[in-house]
Design an enzyme around this catalytic site. Sequence first.
Site, PDB file in Angstrom:
ATOM      1  N   HIS A  71       7.198 -50.826 -29.249  1.00  0.00           N
ATOM      2  CA  HIS A  71       6.442 -50.933 -30.533  1.00  0.00           C
ATOM      3  C   HIS A  71       5.527 -51.972 -30.389  1.00  0.00           C
ATOM      4  O   HIS A  71       5.713 -53.236 -30.717  1.00  0.00           O
ATOM      5  CB  HIS A  71       7.347 -50.973 -31.755  1.00  0.00           C
ATOM      6  CG  HIS A  71       6.754 -51.093 -33.054  1.00  0.00           C
ATOM      7  ND1 HIS A  71       7.523 -51.269 -34.300  1.00  0.00           N
ATOM      8  CD2 HIS A  71       5.496 -50.708 -33.577  1.00  0.00           C
ATOM      9  CE1 HIS A  71       6.638 -51.088 -35.470  1.00  0.00           C
ATOM     10  NE2 HIS A  71       5.476 -50.837 -35.025  1.00  0.00           N
ATOM     11  N   SER A 106      16.749 -52.087 -32.364  1.00  0.00           N
ATOM     12  CA  SER A 106      15.703 -52.974 -32.294  1.00  0.00           C
ATOM     13  C   SER A 106      16.249 -54.163 -31.599  1.00  0.00           C
ATOM     14  O   SER A 106      17.121 -55.011 -32.393  1.00  0.00           O
ATOM     15  CB  SER A 106      14.850 -53.168 -33.305  1.00  0.00           C
ATOM     16  OG  SER A 106      14.037 -54.376 -33.433  1.00  0.00           O
ATOM     17  N   HIS A 116      14.648 -49.832 -28.846  1.00  0.00           N
ATOM     18  CA  HIS A 116      13.275 -50.335 -29.586  1.00  0.00           C
ATOM     19  C   HIS A 116      12.909 -51.726 -29.293  1.00  0.00           C
ATOM     20  O   HIS A 116      13.839 -52.631 -29.359  1.00  0.00           O
ATOM     21  CB  HIS A 116      13.565 -50.107 -30.773  1.00  0.00           C
ATOM     22  CG  HIS A 116      12.299 -50.072 -31.853  1.00  0.00           C
ATOM     23  ND1 HIS A 116      11.449 -49.056 -32.026  1.00  0.00           N
ATOM     24  CD2 HIS A 116      11.940 -51.067 -32.430  1.00  0.00           C
ATOM     25  CE1 HIS A 116      10.437 -49.296 -32.633  1.00  0.00           C
ATOM     26  NE2 HIS A 116      10.461 -50.656 -33.019  1.00  0.00           N
ATOM     27  N   MET A 142       6.596 -47.264 -40.797  1.00  0.00           N
ATOM     28  CA  MET A 142       7.100 -48.575 -41.091  1.00  0.00           C
ATOM     29  C   MET A 142       7.655 -48.547 -42.423  1.00  0.00           C
ATOM     30  O   MET A 142       6.825 -48.222 -43.510  1.00  0.00           O
ATOM     31  CB  MET A 142       6.108 -49.617 -41.107  1.00  0.00           C
ATOM     32  CG  MET A 142       5.561 -49.913 -39.659  1.00  0.00           C
ATOM     33  SD  MET A 142       6.961 -50.640 -38.451  1.00  0.00           S
ATOM     34  CE  MET A 142       7.660 -52.115 -39.272  1.00  0.00           C
ATOM     35  N   MET A 176       2.789 -54.361 -31.817  1.00  0.00           N
ATOM     36  CA  MET A 176       2.140 -54.775 -33.188  1.00  0.00           C
ATOM     37  C   MET A 176       1.128 -55.999 -32.610  1.00  0.00           C
ATOM     38  O   MET A 176       1.387 -57.025 -32.954  1.00  0.00           O
ATOM     39  CB  MET A 176       3.235 -55.310 -34.264  1.00  0.00           C
ATOM     40  CG  MET A 176       4.044 -54.231 -34.609  1.00  0.00           C
ATOM     41  SD  MET A 176       5.606 -54.586 -35.337  1.00  0.00           S
ATOM     42  CE  MET A 176       6.669 -54.548 -33.957  1.00  0.00           C
ATOM     43  N   ASP A 186      11.402 -47.273 -39.334  1.00  0.00           N
ATOM     44  CA  ASP A 186      11.658 -48.606 -38.711  1.00  0.00           C
ATOM     45  C   ASP A 186      11.512 -49.447 -40.131  1.00  0.00           C
ATOM     46  O   ASP A 186      10.424 -49.738 -40.367  1.00  0.00           O
ATOM     47  CB  ASP A 186      10.550 -48.778 -37.777  1.00  0.00           C
ATOM     48  CG  ASP A 186      10.623 -50.185 -36.990  1.00  0.00           C
ATOM     49  OD1 ASP A 186      11.590 -50.846 -37.576  1.00  0.00           O
ATOM     50  OD2 ASP A 186       9.749 -50.490 -36.336  1.00  0.00           O
ATOM     51  N   GLY A 187      12.669 -50.149 -40.000  1.00  0.00           N
ATOM     52  CA  GLY A 187      12.654 -51.246 -41.240  1.00  0.00           C
ATOM     53  C   GLY A 187      13.465 -51.008 -42.421  1.00  0.00           C
ATOM     54  O   GLY A 187      13.322 -50.075 -42.860  1.00  0.00           O
ATOM     55  N   GLY A 188      14.418 -51.958 -42.313  1.00  0.00           N
ATOM     56  CA  GLY A 188      15.742 -51.817 -43.391  1.00  0.00           C
ATOM     57  C   GLY A 188      16.549 -50.686 -43.478  1.00  0.00           C
ATOM     58  O   GLY A 188      17.076 -50.344 -44.321  1.00  0.00           O
ATOM     59  N   ASP A 206      10.161 -54.472 -29.975  1.00  0.00           N
ATOM     60  CA  ASP A 206       9.140 -55.079 -30.831  1.00  0.00           C
ATOM     61  C   ASP A 206       8.002 -56.146 -30.369  1.00  0.00           C
ATOM     62  O   ASP A 206       8.706 -57.253 -29.999  1.00  0.00           O
ATOM     63  CB  ASP A 206       9.846 -55.799 -32.322  1.00  0.00           C
ATOM     64  CG  ASP A 206      10.525 -54.264 -32.963  1.00  0.00           C
ATOM     65  OD1 ASP A 206       9.615 -53.626 -33.313  1.00  0.00           O
ATOM     66  OD2 ASP A 206      11.522 -54.311 -33.348  1.00  0.00           O
ATOM     67  N   MET A 220       5.058 -58.642 -30.821  1.00  0.00           N
ATOM     68  CA  MET A 220       4.341 -59.042 -31.885  1.00  0.00           C
ATOM     69  C   MET A 220       3.370 -60.217 -31.547  1.00  0.00           C
ATOM     70  O   MET A 220       3.882 -60.910 -30.344  1.00  0.00           O
ATOM     71  CB  MET A 220       5.069 -59.541 -32.891  1.00  0.00           C
ATOM     72  CG  MET A 220       6.137 -58.517 -33.705  1.00  0.00           C
ATOM     73  SD  MET A 220       6.954 -59.256 -34.884  1.00  0.00           S
ATOM     74  CE  MET A 220       8.239 -57.865 -35.188  1.00  0.00           C
ATOM     75  N   GLY A 277       6.636 -57.486 -38.907  1.00  0.00           N
ATOM     76  CA  GLY A 277       6.680 -58.783 -38.477  1.00  0.00           C
ATOM     77  C   GLY A 277       8.005 -59.374 -38.211  1.00  0.00           C
ATOM     78  O   GLY A 277       8.229 -60.383 -37.613  1.00  0.00           O
ATOM     79  N   PHE A 278       8.958 -58.872 -39.279  1.00  0.00           N
ATOM     80  CA  PHE A 278      10.377 -59.599 -38.945  1.00  0.00           C
ATOM     81  C   PHE A 278      11.315 -58.450 -39.313  1.00  0.00           C
ATOM     82  O   PHE A 278      11.163 -57.514 -40.115  1.00  0.00           O
ATOM     83  CB  PHE A 278      10.626 -60.540 -40.401  1.00  0.00           C
ATOM     84  CG  PHE A 278       9.477 -61.426 -40.325  1.00  0.00           C
ATOM     85  CD1 PHE A 278       9.815 -62.777 -39.151  1.00  0.00           C
ATOM     86  CD2 PHE A 278       8.320 -61.516 -40.862  1.00  0.00           C
ATOM     87  CE1 PHE A 278       8.827 -63.792 -38.989  1.00  0.00           C
ATOM     88  CE2 PHE A 278       7.233 -62.381 -40.727  1.00  0.00           C
ATOM     89  CZ  PHE A 278       7.512 -63.722 -39.757  1.00  0.00           C
ATOM     90  N   GLY A 279      12.658 -58.789 -38.565  1.00  0.00           N
ATOM     91  CA  GLY A 279      13.894 -57.857 -38.851  1.00  0.00           C
ATOM     92  C   GLY A 279      14.552 -58.419 -40.222  1.00  0.00           C
ATOM     93  O   GLY A 279      14.135 -59.520 -40.994  1.00  0.00           O
ATOM     94  N   GLY A 280      15.436 -57.529 -40.485  1.00  0.00           N
ATOM     95  CA  GLY A 280      16.274 -57.973 -41.808  1.00  0.00           C
ATOM     96  C   GLY A 280      15.613 -57.862 -43.156  1.00  0.00           C
ATOM     97  O   GLY A 280      16.168 -58.597 -44.141  1.00  0.00           O
ATOM     98  N   GLY A 333      17.786 -52.808 -36.409  1.00  0.00           N
ATOM     99  CA  GLY A 333      18.021 -53.897 -35.790  1.00  0.00           C
ATOM    100  C   GLY A 333      19.124 -54.644 -36.426  1.00  0.00           C
ATOM    101  O   GLY A 333      20.123 -54.521 -35.646  1.00  0.00           O
ATOM    102  N   SER A 334      19.061 -55.261 -37.532  1.00  0.00           N
ATOM    103  CA  SER A 334      20.065 -55.959 -38.053  1.00  0.00           C
ATOM    104  C   SER A 334      21.487 -55.121 -38.288  1.00  0.00           C
ATOM    105  O   SER A 334      22.705 -55.736 -38.105  1.00  0.00           O
ATOM    106  CB  SER A 334      19.804 -56.611 -39.444  1.00  0.00           C
ATOM    107  OG  SER A 334      18.968 -55.838 -40.120  1.00  0.00           O
TER     108      SER A 334
HETATM  109  C1  DX5 Z   1       9.553 -54.908 -37.627  1.00  0.00           C
HETATM  110  C2  DX5 Z   1      10.000 -54.240 -36.548  1.00  0.00           C
HETATM  111  C3  DX5 Z   1      11.601 -53.649 -36.686  1.00  0.00           C
HETATM  112  C4  DX5 Z   1      12.472 -54.561 -37.118  1.00  0.00           C
HETATM  113  C5  DX5 Z   1      13.630 -53.835 -37.847  1.00  0.00           C
HETATM  114  O1  DX5 Z   1       8.563 -55.264 -37.728  1.00  0.00           O
HETATM  115  O2  DX5 Z   1       9.118 -53.413 -36.212  1.00  0.00           O
HETATM  116  O3  DX5 Z   1      11.787 -52.978 -35.745  1.00  0.00           O
HETATM  117  O4  DX5 Z   1      13.154 -55.074 -35.882  1.00  0.00           O
HETATM  118  O5  DX5 Z   1      14.667 -54.714 -38.139  1.00  0.00           O
HETATM  119  P1  DX5 Z   1      15.576 -54.223 -39.257  1.00  0.00           P
HETATM  120  O6  DX5 Z   1      16.421 -52.929 -38.758  1.00  0.00           O
HETATM  121  O7  DX5 Z   1      16.720 -55.389 -39.354  1.00  0.00           O
HETATM  122  O8  DX5 Z   1      14.975 -54.117 -40.284  1.00  0.00           O
HETATM  123 ZN    ZN Z   2       9.630 -51.707 -34.780  1.00  0.00          ZN
END
Ligand code: DX5
Ligand code: ZN
Length: 225
Positions: free
Chosen positions: A70, A12, A37, A141, A72, A179-181, A39, A41, A146-149, A201-202
């Site tokens: 993706h 991501s 990927h 999800m 959102m 997707d996520g964490g 994102d 938003m 909404g946010f990475g990390g 992502g992170s």
């Molecule tokens: C969150 C995004 C994810 C996010 C994942 O809303 O859809 O794609 O970037 O980030 P990590 O991998 O850091 O959880």
């Molecule tokens: Zn995503």
Amino acid sequence: MSMQQTIRIAPSILSADFARLGEEVQKVSKAGADYIHIDVMDGHFVPNITIGPEIIKALRPYTILPFDVHLMISPVDPYIEAFAIAGADIITIHVEATPNVNQSINIIHELGKRAGVSIKPETPVSALKPFINNIDLILVMTVNPGFGGQVFIQSQLEKIRLLRQMIDNSGRTIDLEVDGGINSLTAIDAVEAGADVLVAGSATFKGENYKKNIISLRNASKAID
Ligand code: DX5
Ligand code: ZN
């Protein structure tokens, strides 16, 4: 028989350096990513604002990998065509974002793109059932969008298992993306539950060695062979 496919890694770019986004896409492609990927938003469906079609268009020359977009955003239908023209290959919408999900899926398909449908952590898998015969990808999800990390929500593993069964029963080829964490530990759980595309992502963009990061995510899938 399980139809779980080869594991693909989808970095991501939300966690990339936005001032050098083209280079980052190129770098992560060379490092062994399978999808990019992206994102999107809108500050309405989710409490953050990120990337629009113009940025995707600008990034398109930097890689030949599929753009996994993706969305959102709500409303979604008026914007699908712009993302298709900008260079999206897979366009994923949220079931929570629109009253007529089939209509959005049809718009995506009419534009010649692969259609994905995503559910937030509080949404049950039953919300996807009506669309199973019309989609190419399911995105689960494992954080609130909404946010990475953020931290992987373990309770979503059961949903991944149920969706793996639903996909296998359908007999259709559908990517099951999580997707996520995702990191090298949670990736093992997600793959074991039946996921075959890992968004990260992170975990991808930490430090300098993206190749090593991607390999350690991919190894997670091998850990359960
Ligand atoms: C969150 C995004 C994810 C996010 C994942 O809303 O859809 O794609 O970037 O980030 P990590 O991998 O850091 O959880
Ligand atoms: Zn995503």
